[in-house]
Design a protein around this motif. Sequence first.
Motif, short mmCIF file in Angstrom:
data_model
loop_
_atom_site.label_atom_id
_atom_site.label_comp_id
_atom_site.label_asym_id
_atom_site.label_seq_id
_atom_site.Cartn_x
_atom_site.Cartn_y
_atom_site.Cartn_z
N LYS A 43 -51.79 16.42 -42.04
CA LYS A 43 -52.48 15.42 -41.22
C LYS A 43 -54.00 15.61 -41.30
O LYS A 43 -54.74 14.64 -41.46
CB LYS A 43 -52.00 15.52 -39.76
CG LYS A 43 -52.54 14.46 -38.87
CD LYS A 43 -52.00 13.10 -39.21
CE LYS A 43 -52.46 12.08 -38.21
NZ LYS A 43 -52.12 10.73 -38.60
N VAL A 44 -54.44 16.86 -41.21
CA VAL A 44 -55.88 17.15 -41.31
C VAL A 44 -56.40 16.71 -42.67
O VAL A 44 -57.44 16.04 -42.77
CB VAL A 44 -56.17 18.64 -41.07
CG1 VAL A 44 -57.58 19.01 -41.47
CG2 VAL A 44 -55.93 18.99 -39.61
N LEU A 49 -59.51 13.03 -46.12
CA LEU A 49 -59.59 12.11 -47.27
C LEU A 49 -60.04 10.73 -46.83
O LEU A 49 -60.85 10.09 -47.50
CB LEU A 49 -58.24 12.04 -47.98
CG LEU A 49 -57.89 13.23 -48.86
CD1 LEU A 49 -56.46 13.11 -49.38
CD2 LEU A 49 -58.86 13.38 -50.00
N LYS A 50 -59.54 10.27 -45.69
CA LYS A 50 -59.98 8.98 -45.16
C LYS A 50 -61.47 9.01 -44.85
O LYS A 50 -62.19 8.04 -45.13
CB LYS A 50 -59.19 8.62 -43.90
CG LYS A 50 -57.75 8.23 -44.16
CD LYS A 50 -57.03 7.95 -42.85
CE LYS A 50 -55.58 7.63 -43.04
NZ LYS A 50 -54.88 7.41 -41.75
N LEU A 119 -49.06 6.92 -48.72
CA LEU A 119 -49.59 7.71 -47.60
C LEU A 119 -49.20 7.09 -46.27
O LEU A 119 -48.82 7.79 -45.34
CB LEU A 119 -51.12 7.82 -47.68
CG LEU A 119 -51.67 8.82 -48.67
CD1 LEU A 119 -53.20 8.71 -48.69
CD2 LEU A 119 -51.27 10.23 -48.33
N GLN A 120 -49.26 5.77 -46.20
CA GLN A 120 -48.90 5.10 -44.95
C GLN A 120 -47.42 5.33 -44.65
O GLN A 120 -47.06 5.58 -43.51
CB GLN A 120 -49.20 3.61 -45.07
CG GLN A 120 -48.97 2.84 -43.78
CD GLN A 120 -49.32 1.38 -43.94
OE1 GLN A 120 -49.29 0.85 -45.04
NE2 GLN A 120 -49.64 0.73 -42.85
N ASP A 121 -46.56 5.26 -45.67
CA ASP A 121 -45.13 5.50 -45.47
C ASP A 121 -44.88 6.92 -45.00
O ASP A 121 -44.07 7.15 -44.11
CB ASP A 121 -44.36 5.24 -46.77
CG ASP A 121 -44.34 3.77 -47.15
OD1 ASP A 121 -44.64 2.92 -46.28
OD2 ASP A 121 -44.04 3.47 -48.33
N SER A 125 -43.24 8.04 -41.41
CA SER A 125 -42.02 8.85 -41.32
C SER A 125 -42.26 10.14 -40.56
O SER A 125 -41.38 10.61 -39.85
CB SER A 125 -41.46 9.13 -42.72
OG SER A 125 -42.33 9.99 -43.43
N THR A 126 -43.47 10.74 -40.67
CA THR A 126 -43.72 11.98 -39.94
C THR A 126 -43.98 11.71 -38.46
O THR A 126 -43.65 12.52 -37.63
CB THR A 126 -44.92 12.76 -40.52
OG1 THR A 126 -46.07 11.92 -40.54
CG2 THR A 126 -44.61 13.28 -41.90
N SER A 127 -44.54 10.56 -38.13
CA SER A 127 -44.78 10.27 -36.72
C SER A 127 -43.47 9.92 -36.01
O SER A 127 -43.37 10.06 -34.81
CB SER A 127 -45.80 9.14 -36.56
OG SER A 127 -45.30 7.94 -37.12
#
Length: 129
Positions: A43-44, A49-50, A119-121, A125-127
């Motif tokens: 996540k970090v 990267l964003k 990345l969005q997928d 899925s992790t959230s």
Amino acid sequence: MAEKNNIPQFVNSDSFMADKNYVKWLSDLKKRFHIAQLKAAVKVNTEMLKFYWSLGEDICEKQKQYKWGANFMKRLSLDLRAEFPKAEGFSVVNLYYIKRWFVFYSSHTNFFYQAGKKLQDVENSTSAN
């Protein structure tokens, strides 16, 4: 619970029997902790990267919009390093790399869309977990 003076508390071996259920539970806790650490690191890294992507975009836009001169990147580097002295990545060379990274990949929109979608997928899925 530890006392206020932070003296370590020891468990008397006579007062606790570690059976197979405890050992299994402890093993599960360790695995879950490591997974949480990995998810946090991912996540970090995603957020950084964003940030670097938006910084590269900003640098390109500001250089087109304003005429701040040849020392713009040097000044930006000095200002960012002064504000965030413990952060790495704000050297003049790195700022040029960030700009080049943005310019290169923004011109490859199909690749970026696929990577961004992936990345969005992954984020979705992790959230959900």
